[in-house]
Design an enzyme around this catalytic site. Structure first.
Site, mmCIF file in Angstrom:
data_model
loop_
_atom_site.group_PDB
_atom_site.id
_atom_site.type_symbol
_atom_site.label_atom_id
_atom_site.label_comp_id
_atom_site.label_asym_id
_atom_site.label_seq_id
_atom_site.Cartn_x
_atom_site.Cartn_y
_atom_site.Cartn_z
ATOM 1 N N ASP A 189 -5.977 -3.872 -1.676
ATOM 2 C CA ASP A 189 -4.850 -3.517 -0.810
ATOM 3 C C ASP A 189 -4.117 -4.753 -0.287
ATOM 4 O O ASP A 189 -4.722 -5.691 0.234
ATOM 5 C CB ASP A 189 -5.389 -2.696 0.370
ATOM 6 C CG ASP A 189 -4.298 -1.987 1.135
ATOM 7 O OD1 ASP A 189 -3.433 -2.671 1.698
ATOM 8 O OD2 ASP A 189 -4.321 -0.742 1.182
ATOM 9 N N SER A 192 0.833 -1.204 0.000
ATOM 10 C CA SER A 192 0.000 0.000 0.000
ATOM 11 C C SER A 192 0.873 1.262 0.000
ATOM 12 O O SER A 192 1.651 1.474 -0.926
ATOM 13 C CB SER A 192 -0.948 -0.042 1.202
ATOM 14 O OG SER A 192 -2.001 0.873 1.053
#
Length: 331
Positions: A202, A44
């Site tokens: 993510d 991320s």
């Protein structure tokens, strides 16, 4: 303090949304002390920093990007909340599966990579490395919801039907890794052979802190250290394993509730089980109460986060001893 291998290090950054500004300060401090990054990895927000480092941005340049040349609010490009009163708007959200398209972020990432002349993983090959985990300078972690699996890109590119990892775009891989569920639309990749759509979100859902990525097998002594960086609240300074957000949102809407659920989920299982061998090579950076999706962060809070990263690295390096680490954990 030992000087063996001191000026080279692999770097691994965890996820954390806007709080990743602190990683810019951490990297600036490392480079100011003479460290050179070898292989880098991240999830991320950590993937963003790792990508910038991998393509050749200096510590000073990463600082400029984080503090002076990025308007984080622009990443909130399209939101269904803007038109909630329109019929069918909530249905559109569930079709798109995210409040923001992520297109502004993707364009921003592509511009930064193009400025260094590196846009695909083929530009980041390590031809002198025989270890497959080090074949590329950059590794990015994402989560394949369709296959219920973790992706380490580019080496898992074949799972998406991409036979040659060199072809995978760096910006596209980072966009997959930072697709915070609910907040950003997931990335959908059609497998070139099976035709199946893979929904990618993510990387924190599977591994928010992949500190193990570049480790030599068994107890083989490493040539240089791996430094991991995590984002912590003040009560985590003595031990890892608690959620990183210090702000507890008021559950005043369904959207707030969903975002809080996702934030909790992203504190992945590996964040809660950092053993001692990994803890001693982990740099813990206080986040000063900044939230993961605080995209309207003020310049003052951004600067404070950056300074927090610098201070955390300085404190860590003042007591780091690579020879002692190898003697205790890798012999």
């Amino acid at each position: 303090m030992s000087t063996t291998g001191q000026l080279r290090a692999d770097l691994v950054f965890e996820g954390g949304g806007v709080k990743g500004i602190a990683f810019a300060g951490a990297y600036r401090e490392l480079t100011d002390r003479g460290y050179q990054a070898e292989c880098v990895a991240g999830t991320s927000a950590g993937a963003i920093t790792a990508a910038l480092i991998a393509v050749g941005y200096s510590g000073a340049e990463v600082e400029d990007i984080a503090l002076r040349h990025t308007h984080f609010k622009d990443f909130e490009d399209r939101t269904f909340l803007d038109e909630l009163g329109r019929p069918g708007q909530m249905a559109e959200f569930f079709i798109r599966r995210g409040m923001h398209s992520g297109e502004s972020f993707l364009a921003w990432m592509r511009r930064l990579l193009a400025s260094k002349g590196k846009t695909t993983f083929g530009d980041l090959r390590n031809p002198s490395e025989s270890d497959p985990s080090r074949a590329y300078r950059l590794q990015v972690v994402a989560s394949d919801v369709t296959a219920r699996s973790m992706l380490v890109l580019p080496r898992d590119a074949a799972a998406l039907g991409i036979d040659d990892p060199d072809e995978l775009g760096i910006a596209e891989a980072v966009r997959m890794s930072m697709s915070i569920p609910v907040f950003f639309e997931p990335v959908v990749v059609k497998h070139r052979k099976t035709g199946q759509d893979h929904v990618i979100v993510d990387g924190g859902l599977r591994s928010n802190y992949p500190i193990w990525l570049f480790d030599a097998p068994g107890f083989a002594p490493p040539r240089f250290p791996t430094f991991g960086m995590i984002l912590v609240t003040p009560d985590e300074q003595s031990a890892p394993g608690q959620p990183a957000d210090a702000v507890h949102p008021v559950m005043d809407s369904d959207v707030t509730f969903l975002k809080a659920v996702v934030s909790t989920m992203l504190q992945a299982h590996d964040r809660f089980h950092v053993d001692h061998a990994n803890f001693v090579r982990t740099i813990r950076i206080p986040t000063l109460g900044v939230g993961t999706t605080e995209f309207d962060i003020s310049p003052e809070r951004s600067q404070a986060l950056f300074d927090s990263g610098r201070a955390a690295v300085a404190k860590f390096l003042d007591s780091w001893d690579f020879d002692a680490y190898k003697q205790q954990f890798r012999s």
